[in-house]
Design a protein around this motif. Structure first.
Motif, PDB file in Angstrom:
ATOM      1  N   CYS A 402      13.426  59.805 -17.783  1.00 61.82           N
ATOM      2  CA  CYS A 402      14.137  58.752 -18.531  1.00 61.82           C
ATOM      3  C   CYS A 402      13.364  58.281 -19.758  1.00 61.82           C
ATOM      4  O   CYS A 402      13.755  57.293 -20.388  1.00 61.82           O
ATOM      5  CB  CYS A 402      14.393  57.545 -17.619  1.00 61.82           C
ATOM      6  N   ARG A 403      12.281  58.955 -20.108  1.00 65.37           N
ATOM      7  CA  ARG A 403      11.406  58.460 -21.173  1.00 65.37           C
ATOM      8  C   ARG A 403      12.145  58.217 -22.482  1.00 65.37           C
ATOM      9  O   ARG A 403      12.043  57.135 -23.074  1.00 65.37           O
ATOM     10  CB  ARG A 403      10.258  59.445 -21.398  1.00 65.37           C
ATOM     11  N   SER A 404      12.897  59.202 -22.937  1.00 61.81           N
ATOM     12  CA  SER A 404      13.571  59.063 -24.234  1.00 61.81           C
ATOM     13  C   SER A 404      14.595  57.931 -24.207  1.00 61.81           C
ATOM     14  O   SER A 404      14.729  57.179 -25.192  1.00 61.81           O
ATOM     15  CB  SER A 404      14.257  60.381 -24.615  1.00 61.81           C
ATOM     16  N   THR A 405      15.304  57.781 -23.083  1.00 58.95           N
ATOM     17  CA  THR A 405      16.306  56.716 -22.962  1.00 58.95           C
ATOM     18  C   THR A 405      15.645  55.346 -23.006  1.00 58.95           C
ATOM     19  O   THR A 405      16.134  54.426 -23.679  1.00 58.95           O
ATOM     20  CB  THR A 405      17.089  56.866 -21.643  1.00 58.95           C
ATOM     21  N   LEU A 406      14.525  55.183 -22.304  1.00 63.02           N
ATOM     22  CA  LEU A 406      13.838  53.885 -22.274  1.00 63.02           C
ATOM     23  C   LEU A 406      13.244  53.550 -23.634  1.00 63.02           C
ATOM     24  O   LEU A 406      13.291  52.395 -24.070  1.00 63.02           O
ATOM     25  CB  LEU A 406      12.739  53.902 -21.212  1.00 63.02           C
ATOM     26  N   GLU A 407      12.678  54.539 -24.303  1.00 58.82           N
ATOM     27  CA  GLU A 407      12.100  54.287 -25.629  1.00 58.82           C
ATOM     28  C   GLU A 407      13.177  53.906 -26.631  1.00 58.82           C
ATOM     29  O   GLU A 407      12.961  53.046 -27.492  1.00 58.82           O
ATOM     30  CB  GLU A 407      11.316  55.514 -26.091  1.00 58.82           C
ATOM     31  N   TYR A 408      14.348  54.540 -26.516  1.00 59.29           N
ATOM     32  CA  TYR A 408      15.466  54.173 -27.396  1.00 59.29           C
ATOM     33  C   TYR A 408      15.940  52.754 -27.095  1.00 59.29           C
ATOM     34  O   TYR A 408      16.183  51.955 -28.014  1.00 59.29           O
ATOM     35  CB  TYR A 408      16.609  55.171 -27.203  1.00 59.29           C
ATOM     36  N   ALA A 409      16.094  52.439 -25.797  1.00 61.56           N
ATOM     37  CA  ALA A 409      16.619  51.124 -25.406  1.00 61.56           C
ATOM     38  C   ALA A 409      15.691  49.998 -25.821  1.00 61.56           C
ATOM     39  O   ALA A 409      16.146  48.891 -26.135  1.00 61.56           O
ATOM     40  CB  ALA A 409      16.841  51.093 -23.896  1.00 61.56           C
ATOM     41  N   GLN A 410      14.376  50.255 -25.837  1.00 53.57           N
ATOM     42  CA  GLN A 410      13.434  49.211 -26.224  1.00 53.57           C
ATOM     43  C   GLN A 410      13.477  48.906 -27.719  1.00 53.57           C
ATOM     44  O   GLN A 410      13.147  47.796 -28.139  1.00 53.57           O
ATOM     45  CB  GLN A 410      12.010  49.623 -25.819  1.00 53.57           C
TER      46      GLN A 410
END
Length: 494
Positions: A402-410
């Motif tokens: 989920c790294r890319s999703t979390l970095e985008y959401a932040q």
């Protein structure tokens, strides 16, 4: 540690978060341990005391009425502060009224008040979580989570251990409820001083929008099911280790109950608070993903302290070290995890989405107990605590995915949508919803059994197994679809 990283704790919002966190945590121990202790002193039968434990289910199912608190705005103080004030005033009245009752003669009214207090407390949690999600920026969420955890834990200590001690030694049981009601007043003051979050997104205009739109918004996001699995599994290893800690230290190792109470409850609580605060400070330097990964690894490794206890000679200092390290790392993980939940919420539906996500995060903690007991009985304590480290690995693997999703959401206020496999995703969601409805039905059947309207055990156990199976099947199917959709997206990009 540089003052640059500590100045967050002197801000106005920090004091409000501490006071509101205290008000949020105070009623929890009152309607569980403290009420049960009072009933035990008054010689209420064990079956009735067991029935009162169902009161705590309000915290698990609070997502059912959270849409109402997103949809409707009280005529004073705004959508968040208005509901906060209403729930806090009802809590003060309900807790104070408990002091006029006696379990030996007013059991029915006591039960009604306990349900009211638990309902209002769960409702206060809904609005408090929504308020801090709306009012804190992405950079402040780690610290905000840490400070609110500090207030929450302190309140549980006050309304749990301290309340029992004061009731037994000085004030008596009835006066202690009046004192606890008085201690809710600072939370009311904090609500009046707090600022209503600015409306940066559209508020639901109908009940249908408040109920359906939050689900549609979340499950239409890219990697939504991977995130959902992460929420369920991130603290699974921690939940395994904590589920039988007290029994392990007393029966498995052989410590006295007094020593366990002093070290595990008092020192453990202090370590959890310190861990949450340290985690909040570190999150100013780390991204959300890096904090979750680092603290998740520490959570897993810290369980080895209990494994060492299970294979070495009994020593009080060894117990203190194991309890301190495990709770310190668990507190850091909790701070990052609460920040994750806040990041995942759309501000239009933050009350509903936070309540739903926090309820799902409790699934592992609530239902891991029977599995843990079976595991220890068959394999022993050393294998159990070694497995608790392994149980943390699926959550860490999901986190990596989920790294890319979390970095985008932040970094962005919106969430990237998904377009692949719409029909398959729809069936996964239906399985999850049906399982949740059956779980609610199972709770109703338990209540009927406790009130002498006997339902056959085969129906009770069948409902629970079917509900959990459908929920897990839905989550597993959605997670697999997210993985396949990710591969499809990568292949098309190549």
């Amino acid at each position: 540690m540089p003052n640059h990283y500590l100045h967050i704790f002197t801000r106005r919002n920090s004091a409000l978060l501490l006071l509101l966190g205290f008000a949020s945590g105070l009623p929890l121990a009152l309607t569980s341990g403290t009420l049960q202790a009072w009933m035990a002193v008054e010689n209420v039968d064990i079956k009735t005391i067991g029935f009162f434990s169902l009161v705590g289910q309000a915290y698990v199912f609070k997502f059912l009425w959270s849409p109402l608190m997103d949809r409707y705005t009280p005529p004073f103080l705004g959508r968040r502060r208005g509901w906060l004030l209403i729930t806090q005033l009802l809590l003060i009245v309900g807790i104070a009224m408990m002091g006029f009752l006696q379990p030996s003669r007013d059991l029915t009214l006591l039960a009604a008040l306990a349900v009211l207090i638990a309902f209002c407390s769960a409702s206060q949690d809904i609005v408090f979580d929504a308020w801090k999600t709306d009012v804190l920026s992405a950079a402040e969420r780690g610290n905000g989570a840490a400070i609110s955890v500090l207030g929450y834990r302190l309140a549980m200590l006050v309304s749990g251990g301290l309340a029992l001690w004061l009731a037994d030694r000085y004030l008596g049981w009835q006066a202690i409820w009046w004192l606890m009601a008085l201690m809710m007043v600072p939370g009311v003051i904090a609500t009046l001083l707090a600022k209503e979050p600015a409306l940066t997104s559209e508020v639901p205009r109908s009940l249908e929008q408040a109920v359906v739109a939050p689900l549609r918004d979340f499950f239409n996001r890219n990697n939504a099911w991977l995130i959902l699995s992460l929420i369920v599994l991130y603290k699974l290893g921690d939940a395994f280790a904590a589920s039988l800690t007290t029994i392990f230290l007393i029966r498995g190792v052989g410590f006295d109950a007094g020593d366990v109470g002093l070290v595990n409850k008092t020192l453990g609580l202090i370590a959890t608070i310190v861990g949450a605060l340290v985690g909040g400070v570190l999150m100013q330097r780390l991204s959300l993903f890096r904090a979750l990964m680092l603290f998740g690894i520490l959570q897993a490794v810290s369980n080895l302290g209990y494994w060492i206890l299970s294979v070495t000679d009994k020593h009080l200092y060894s117990m203190a070290a194991a309890v301190t390290v495990e709770n310190l790392c668990g507190g850091m993980g909790t701070a990052a995890f609460v920040a994750l939940l806040m990041t995942l919420c759309n501000r239009s539906f933050s009350a509903t989405q936070f309540a739903l996500l926090s309820a799902l995060s409790a699934v592992g903690r609530v239902y891991v107990g029977p599995v843990a007991g079976w595991f220890v009985d068959g394999w022993g304590w050393p294998t159990f605590y070694a497995f608790s480290v392994v149980a943390a690995l699926p959550g860490l693997l999901l986190l990596a995915g989920c790294r890319s999703t979390l970095e985008y959401a932040q970094k962005h206020p919106d969430f990237p949508p998904r377009t692949a496999f719409p029909n398959a995703y729809r069936w996964a969601l239906r399985s999850l919803v049906l399982g949740s409805l059956l779980l609610i039905l199972w709770l109703i059947v338990l209540a009927l059994n406790a009130s002498d309207l006997t339902v056959p055990d085969v129906i009770v156990s069948g409902l629970l197994k079917t509900a959990v199976s459908l929920m897990l099947a839905g989550i597993a199917a959605g997670t697999l679809l997210d993985f396949l959709a990710g591969r499809k997206l990568s292949e098309s990009a190549d």
